[in-house]
Design an enzyme around this catalytic site. Structure first.
Site, PDB file in Angstrom:
ATOM      1  N   CYS A   4       0.795  -1.226   0.000  1.00  0.00           N
ATOM      2  CA  CYS A   4       0.000   0.000   0.000  1.00  0.00           C
ATOM      3  C   CYS A   4       0.832   1.284   0.000  1.00  0.00           C
ATOM      4  O   CYS A   4       0.283   2.379   0.045  1.00  0.00           O
ATOM      5  CB  CYS A   4      -0.957   0.001   1.183  1.00  0.00           C
ATOM      6  SG  CYS A   4      -2.177  -1.324   1.090  1.00  0.00           S
ATOM      7  N   GLU A  30     -13.139   0.283   3.324  1.00  0.00           N
ATOM      8  CA  GLU A  30     -12.120   0.507   2.308  1.00  0.00           C
ATOM      9  C   GLU A  30     -12.397  -0.406   1.113  1.00  0.00           C
ATOM     10  O   GLU A  30     -12.154  -0.051  -0.028  1.00  0.00           O
ATOM     11  CB  GLU A  30     -10.754   0.194   2.911  1.00  0.00           C
ATOM     12  CG  GLU A  30      -9.640   0.935   2.276  1.00  0.00           C
ATOM     13  CD  GLU A  30      -8.338   0.679   2.991  1.00  0.00           C
ATOM     14  OE1 GLU A  30      -7.717   1.661   3.411  1.00  0.00           O
ATOM     15  OE2 GLU A  30      -7.937  -0.489   3.125  1.00  0.00           O
ATOM     16  N   HIS A  73     -13.023  11.996  -5.088  1.00  0.00           N
ATOM     17  CA  HIS A  73     -12.185  12.170  -6.279  1.00  0.00           C
ATOM     18  C   HIS A  73     -10.999  13.093  -6.011  1.00  0.00           C
ATOM     19  O   HIS A  73     -10.662  13.961  -6.808  1.00  0.00           O
ATOM     20  CB  HIS A  73     -13.019  12.636  -7.482  1.00  0.00           C
ATOM     21  CG  HIS A  73     -13.856  11.531  -8.028  1.00  0.00           C
ATOM     22  ND1 HIS A  73     -15.040  11.147  -7.440  1.00  0.00           N
ATOM     23  CD2 HIS A  73     -13.652  10.705  -9.086  1.00  0.00           C
ATOM     24  CE1 HIS A  73     -15.550  10.142  -8.131  1.00  0.00           C
ATOM     25  NE2 HIS A  73     -14.730   9.839  -9.128  1.00  0.00           N
ATOM     26  N   HIS A 119      -9.478   3.682  -3.635  1.00  0.00           N
ATOM     27  CA  HIS A 119     -10.565   2.881  -3.079  1.00  0.00           C
ATOM     28  C   HIS A 119     -11.892   3.582  -3.375  1.00  0.00           C
ATOM     29  O   HIS A 119     -11.943   4.799  -3.542  1.00  0.00           O
ATOM     30  CB  HIS A 119     -10.448   2.764  -1.555  1.00  0.00           C
ATOM     31  CG  HIS A 119      -9.232   2.058  -1.088  1.00  0.00           C
ATOM     32  ND1 HIS A 119      -9.099   0.693  -1.097  1.00  0.00           N
ATOM     33  CD2 HIS A 119      -8.066   2.548  -0.588  1.00  0.00           C
ATOM     34  CE1 HIS A 119      -7.921   0.365  -0.616  1.00  0.00           C
ATOM     35  NE2 HIS A 119      -7.268   1.474  -0.298  1.00  0.00           N
TER      36      HIS A 119
END
Length: 157
Positions: free
Chosen positions: A26, A145, A69, A32
């Site tokens: 990660c 998530e 976004h 996500h």
């Protein structure tokens, strides 16, 4: 008694990207589609409810509007150095340098952008921004998530 809002059904969701320094996989920039959940614990109040859903959903939607976004960058990390200008945000972490347009970034006052830290931040913001009636004992925010992976944080009032 428990009052719960499931953001998957209520449209309280957002898409964002982030990275987690020092994590094997990660630490790469990735994204996500998050779902936000809310749970209040308390007793039924004078109006026949624990609390009005409308107030809670309005606040949750205001929070996620800031994240949707966007690239989420922690500002309290020992592993991430952040430089902000009116035009850009530079994040340097573990030998990697990222440069983003300023309007594409949300800076978060947390040490890392894990679901756990973001759930804690969202819960505390709910508690700070909303005047909860005295019959509400606790506020919890859960952040999915991925489907089946939810981090929860609870604040006792």
């Amino acid at each position: 008694m428990i009052l719960e809002i499931d953001g998957g059904y209520s449209g309280i969701r957002f898409s964002a990207c982030h990275f987690i320094p020092r994590h094997e996989k990660c630490s790469r920039l990735h994204g996500h589609s998050y779902i936000v959940r809310l749970r209040l614990e308390g007793e039924i109040g004078a109006e026949g409810m624990i609390m009005d859903f409308v107030i809670l959903k309005k606040e949750l939607k205001a929070i996620i509007e800031e994240f949707d976004h966007r690239t989420l960058i922690p500002t309290e990390s020992e592993d991430v150095s952040v430089t902000v200008t009116p035009e850009s945000v530079e994040a340097v972490s573990c030998g990697k340098r990222y440069l983003f347009p300023r309007e594409d970034v949300t800076l978060l006052p947390i040490p890392t952008t894990t679901a756990e830290e973001m759930a804690r931040m969202m819960t505390r913001r709910m508690v700070d921004d909303i005047r909860f009636p005295s019959n509400v004992r606790s506020v919890s925010v859960g952040l999915d998530e991925e489907r089946g992976q939810t981090a929860w944080y609870t604040e006792v009032l």
